[in-house]
Design an enzyme around this catalytic site. Sequence first.
Site, PDB file in Angstrom:
ATOM      1  CG  HIS A 265      -2.082   0.890   1.111  1.00 13.68           C
ATOM      2  ND1 HIS A 265      -2.023   2.237   1.339  1.00 13.68           N
ATOM      3  CD2 HIS A 265      -3.355   0.611   0.737  1.00 13.68           C
ATOM      4  CE1 HIS A 265      -3.218   2.754   1.112  1.00 13.68           C
ATOM      5  NE2 HIS A 265      -4.047   1.804   0.753  1.00 13.68           N
TER       6      HIS A 265
ATOM      7  CG  ASP B 110      -8.438  -4.678  -2.769  1.00  9.71           C
ATOM      8  OD1 ASP B 110      -9.638  -4.515  -2.546  1.00  9.71           O
ATOM      9  OD2 ASP B 110      -7.737  -3.868  -3.396  1.00  9.71           O
TER      10      ASP B 110
END
Length: 392
Positions: A261, A315
Amino acid sequence: MTFCEYRPGLEGIPATQSSISFVDGQRGILEYRGIGIEELALNSTFLETSYLLIWGNLPSKEELAEFEHEIRYHRRLKYRIRDMMKCFPESGHPMDALQACAAALGLFYSRRALDDPDYIRNAVVRLLAKIPTMVAAFQLMRKGNDPVQPRDDLDYAANFLYMLNEQEPDPLAAHIFDICLTLHAEHTINASTFSAMVTASTLTDPYGVIASAVGTLAGPLHGGANEEVIFMLEEIGSIDKVEAYLDKCMQNKSKIMGFGHRVYKVKDPRATILQELAEQLFEKFGGDEYYEIAVALEKAVEERLGQKGIYPNVDFYSGLVYRKLGIPTDLFTPVFAIARTAGWLAHWKEQLAENRIFRPTQIYTGSRNAPYVPIEKRQSAQDQELLGLVSG
Ligand code: ACO
């Protein structure tokens, strides 16, 4: 004017001031309007959280009841939108269908009155109300069925699962789905939110704003990663193949989907909650063949890439939850869009409150004062390459 260093992907460059959400990527903290995501997941509902994000405060009992009532009232789609959807190819991706439908709403509600609070309220309500109906309708239509009408006696999450699966969901499933929506509702200025803000800054209509954000969310480096995670777990196939799969990724320098991320350098707090939700679902409805592979993969990635700050993102576990809720893999990203519509609308409103059109600058790297070569004297790129005039 001050010239800044070029940062690919605008990493670390503030593009706005916002009071909607806060992320501390080193400590794994996410807050909406100052309230921790864990607290909202535990105590709030998606619609209450949407109200908080969009209007900046938690609603009173009456305000929430009115908001929920308006959303229930606006869930249905105009028959022309349904007719339009019937012309979509069944093989098309549901994100493309959703983007087209969101943009099409602008045809029906074309009055653009961005300084009218009633217009803003109606747009917020219509988008939050109709997007789930559009996602469910496309799913049924591509199977050759008629869409199921929304049921006014069901709340937001239960109604979506009902429209999708053509049966009333188990209360635990509906509750968990509602928490998933809350977890995905907002996340500072990620790619799709930035896209929404740029579009909003031109003072176009809110349907165009949401359509552009849906298009941006669809990519595999953003919202589309939740689908890719399931394909990856399918490809790995069993726990004993995890290490070999990672070896291959490292060798090919390919990304492990659902990990990494731009902001979080620890496990995404939403991934932690989603993992707990997945376990609750497995306890009640039976396990998932991919869960053990996912846990083993998380452990192996942490050992190899943890020092680089590569941990599961939102996710990674969301797909396993959605599978258990009967949501097809290619609807994972549209489901993400249903939730993120709340955040996009909050940023749309915030952008309008203090608008200046986005118009960044660039560092030009092309040639200057180049001659115009008449077409009969031009060589094809292939010829030029053969002559060594351009690099391949
Ligand atoms: N697997 C392996 N290595 C990774 C991963 C990953 N998933 N993510 C980052 N890295 C490595 C990169 O190879 C790079 O290493 P290097 O410095 O040695 O070259 C370093 O970590 C930095 O990676 P970048 O790609 O430069 O990080 P960036 O901030 O640009 O990208 C992104 C973030 C796009 C999320 C990236 O981590 C990624 O592609 N992850 C996989 C796709 C994914 O899960 N996306 C969903 C993100 S959450 C969301 O959008 C809702």
